[in-house]
Design an enzyme around this catalytic site. Structure first.
Site, PDB file in Angstrom:
ATOM      1  N   ASN A   1      42.401 -10.491 -10.960  1.00 24.65           N
ATOM      2  CA  ASN A   1      43.014 -10.481  -9.634  1.00 24.65           C
ATOM      3  C   ASN A   1      42.201 -11.400  -8.725  1.00 24.65           C
ATOM      4  OD1 ASN A   1      44.431  -9.191  -7.152  1.00 24.65           O
ATOM      5  ND2 ASN A   1      42.253  -8.837  -6.720  1.00 24.65           N
ATOM      6  N   GLU A   2      42.864 -12.193  -7.941  1.00 23.61           N
ATOM      7  CA  GLU A   2      42.187 -13.082  -6.982  1.00 23.61           C
ATOM      8  C   GLU A   2      40.928 -13.694  -7.614  1.00 23.61           C
ATOM      9  OE1 GLU A   2      41.852 -11.251  -3.060  1.00 23.61           O
ATOM     10  OE2 GLU A   2      44.020 -11.348  -2.820  1.00 23.61           O
TER      11      GLU A   2
ATOM     12  N   GLN B   1      50.550  -2.014   0.537  1.00 18.57           N
ATOM     13  CA  GLN B   1      50.548  -1.263  -0.701  1.00 18.57           C
ATOM     14  C   GLN B   1      51.461  -0.052  -0.545  1.00 18.57           C
ATOM     15  OE1 GLN B   1      46.673  -0.474  -2.339  1.00 18.57           O
ATOM     16  NE2 GLN B   1      45.929  -2.536  -1.954  1.00 18.57           N
TER      17      GLN B   1
ATOM     18  N   TYR C   1      49.457 -12.688   2.577  1.00 18.80           N
ATOM     19  CA  TYR C   1      49.415 -11.714   3.672  1.00 18.80           C
ATOM     20  C   TYR C   1      49.760 -12.458   4.952  1.00 18.80           C
ATOM     21  CZ  TYR C   1      47.352  -8.257   0.596  1.00 18.80           C
ATOM     22  OH  TYR C   1      47.150  -7.343  -0.410  1.00 18.80           O
TER      23      TYR C   1
ATOM     24  N   GLU D   1      50.921  -9.629  -4.243  1.00 20.30           N
ATOM     25  CA  GLU D   1      50.500  -8.916  -3.029  1.00 20.30           C
ATOM     26  C   GLU D   1      51.104  -9.640  -1.835  1.00 20.30           C
ATOM     27  OE1 GLU D   1      46.264  -8.127  -2.629  1.00 20.30           O
ATOM     28  OE2 GLU D   1      46.103  -7.735  -4.781  1.00 20.30           O
TER      29      GLU D   1
ATOM     30  N   GLU E   1      46.493   0.638  -5.228  1.00 22.39           N
ATOM     31  CA  GLU E   1      45.103   0.358  -5.599  1.00 22.39           C
ATOM     32  C   GLU E   1      44.228   1.569  -5.283  1.00 22.39           C
ATOM     33  OE1 GLU E   1      43.581  -3.154  -3.639  1.00 22.39           O
ATOM     34  OE2 GLU E   1      41.717  -3.096  -4.806  1.00 22.39           O
TER      35      GLU E   1
HETATM   36  O1  AHR Z   1      45.406  -5.241  -0.850  1.00 18.74           O
HETATM   37  C1  AHR Z   1      44.076  -5.237  -0.441  1.00 18.74           C
HETATM   38  C2  AHR Z   1      43.267  -6.346  -1.085  1.00 18.74           C
HETATM   39  O2  AHR Z   1      43.754  -7.588  -0.677  1.00 18.74           O
HETATM   40  C3  AHR Z   1      43.330  -6.432  -2.586  1.00 18.74           C
HETATM   41  O3  AHR Z   1      42.446  -5.558  -3.198  1.00 18.74           O
HETATM   42  C4  AHR Z   1      42.949  -7.841  -2.849  1.00 18.74           C
HETATM   43  O4  AHR Z   1      43.527  -8.341  -4.020  1.00 18.74           O
HETATM   44  C5  AHR Z   1      43.435  -8.572  -1.609  1.00 18.74           C
HETATM   45  O5  AHR Z   1      42.461  -9.399  -1.083  1.00 18.74           O
END
Ligand code: AHR
Length: 496
Positions: free
Chosen positions: A173-174, A347, A247, A298, A26
């Site tokens: 995204n999201e 990432q 995450y 992600e 990103e």
């Molecule tokens: O990876 C960092 C961020 O985490 C991304 O931009 C977003 O999609 C997520 O909240």
């Protein structure tokens, strides 16, 4: 401590989609600028502005797919800003990540060139939040149309006469957050509108990916599919993938954690299995034939800001603990190869659970990189079931006591090669395991182990091999005893 592992080569799970070993880059901090991209005039060795050392190291781990330009950035990215002569490209503000100025020198062609050089498929995340259907359909036409329309001629003038053949497209995204703060129903309506106008061109049928939930939120998934399917249970638009984010976060900081926090984070990583199983089960209610693929575009650790670094840039150190998170997660993907079709670690460079850290001309391969290297042999293999009877370890999270198995893993067969991978999460104690390979005759096997006596170990720019895999040959039979070091990731490979 004793464990028993039985590999069942005849009990196939599914083919392990190579895309489960995917990546994400990103425009955030120094992932792209100063990471992947240094520019043609840089003193750092580069190929057309792309860091040569990253290209070479990336190629070695066979990256199947890489997602770009975000993340949150995708929903404020206007692709037209990133094409044409660099001197004419506008300078824009990255509203999500510290309001840094983006010169747009790394755009569609630079990303596609990077993909070509590392051998990965591109996955473009389109702009739903601040963009338009027209903007995204034009991006598809620009990339993929194979006859001389104005956009294809513009592409040709910008150096790519041949269509770029981009298959994977994310519709935002999201969407529940930085992608526009939609509720699932509103996003489903929006998704339908986008999907209607994103067309296949030439030899590239599109693979359209909708935004899934934040973690394992059942409500988002059920409401999205309910709205998309309508009363007649037909989707009425194209949808090929549905992407959740997971995450596992942190416990302590990136480099400072107690033994309990070591386990706490690894236990959170284990939680991804519940997401995969439960999200797929909800999708199955609407899509029993699994025509729509569950994706995790992600995933990874997310530690607190590193002192001395811009907190908006999400730079974090990557220790042995992150390596175990990566291995636990990839083993989980392999075991669920029938439910998951793609996953992208967050990432690639200098951001979150990065594979690469850079500082000027220096590059470090993180322990997470080594796990991707060790595990790449699973890509495209046939996932097979393993039974693991393992002792558990107890740990405290605040006042609460928790337990988790010490040993976990996965197995796959590719051609005549069997690969078994394991993690021993125990912080101090080796696990002695009996490995059973029914109907198997004894032979040599390759053993690769990543471990360190210090749970907090990481690679430094001046000492880049504090953690690197150790390789050896062992002899293995139908019934073998093996010791797994504490805090270790192990790969065993042998001919069947
Ligand atoms: O990876 C960092 C961020 O985490 C991304 O931009 C977003 O999609 C997520 O909240």
């Amino acid at each position: 401590m004793q464990a028993k592992i039985t590999v069942l080569p005849s009990e196939t799970i599914a083919t392990i989609n190579p895309n489960l070993y995917g990546h994400f880059a990103e425009h955030l901090g120094t992932c792209i600028n100063q990471g992947v991209w240094v520019g043609e005039d840089s003193k750092i060795p580069n190929i057309a502005g792309l860091r040569d050392d990253i290209i070479q190291a990336f190629r070695k781990i066979a990256p199947p797919v890489i997602r770009w330009p975000g993340g949150c950035y995708a929903d404020d990215y206007h692709w037209q800003n990133g094409i044409g002569p660099k001197r004419d490209r506008p300078k824009t503000v990255n509203v999500w990540w510290g309001q840094t100025i983006e010169d747009n020198h790394f755009g569609t062609h630079e990303f596609l060139n990077f993909c070509r050089l590392i051998g990965a498929q591109p996955y473009l995340a389109g702009n739903v939040g601040s963009g338009s259907v027209r903007e995204m359909r034009d991006w598809v036409e620009y990339c993929n149309y194979d006859k001389p329309c104005t956009l294809a001629m513009q592409r040709s003038a910008n150096g790519s006469p041949m269509p770029l053949g981009v298959k994977y497209w994310g519709v935002g995204n999201e969407a529940w957050g930085c992608g526009g703060n939609f509720c699932p129903e509103d996003y489903a309506a929006e998704y339908k509108r986008y999907a209607t106008y994103l067309r296949d061109f030439g030899n590239t049928p599109l693979y359209l990916i909708a935004c899934g939930p934040d973690g394992n939120k059942a409500d988002w998934t059920r409401r999205f599919f309910k709205k998309l399917a309508g009363a007649d249970q037909r989707f009425g638009c194209r949808i090929h993938g549905f992407a959740a984010h997971y995450y596992c976060g942190t416990a302590g900081t990136a480099t400072e954690y107690s033994t309990d926090q070591w386990y706490e984070l690894l236990h959170k990583a284990v939680g991804v299995e519940q997401l995969i199983v439960e999200q797929r089960a909800i999708m199955d209610e609407f899509d029993p034939q699994r025509k729509i693929g569950l994706i995790l575009d992600e995933w990874g650790t997310w530690h607190p800001p590193t002192p001395g670094r811009n907190p908006n840039h999400l730079w974090q150190q990557n220790t042995l603990r992150d390596a175990l998170v990566a291995a636990i997660t990839l083993d989980t993907f392999n075991r669920n190869a029938d439910k998951l079709v793609m996953a992208n670690i967050a990432q690639a460079v200098n951001v979150l659970q990065a594979l690469f850290l850079t500082e000027e001309e220096k590059l470090v391969l993180t322990p997470t990189y080594h796990v991707f290297d060790m595990y790449q042999v699973h890509q495209g293999g046939r996932g097979v079931r393993t039974e693991i009877e393992s002792p558990t370890v107890s740990f405290a999270v605040g006042e609460e006591k928790r337990t988790m198995p010490t040993l976990a893993g996965s197995a796959s067969i590719k051609g005549s090669m069997l690969t078994i991978t394991f993690t021993n999460v125990h912080a101090r104690i080796p696990i002695e395991a009996e490995i059973k390979l029914p109907a198997f005759s004894a032979r040599d096997a390759e053993l690769t182990v990543l471990t360190h006596a210090d749970l907090h170990a990481y690679n430094l720019f001046d000492e880049p091999e504090v953690l690197s895999p150790a390789r050896s040959i062992i002899h293995i039979g139908a019934d073998t005893r093996m010791t797994f070091s504490p805090a270790s990731v192990t790969v065993i490979r042998m001919k069947l």
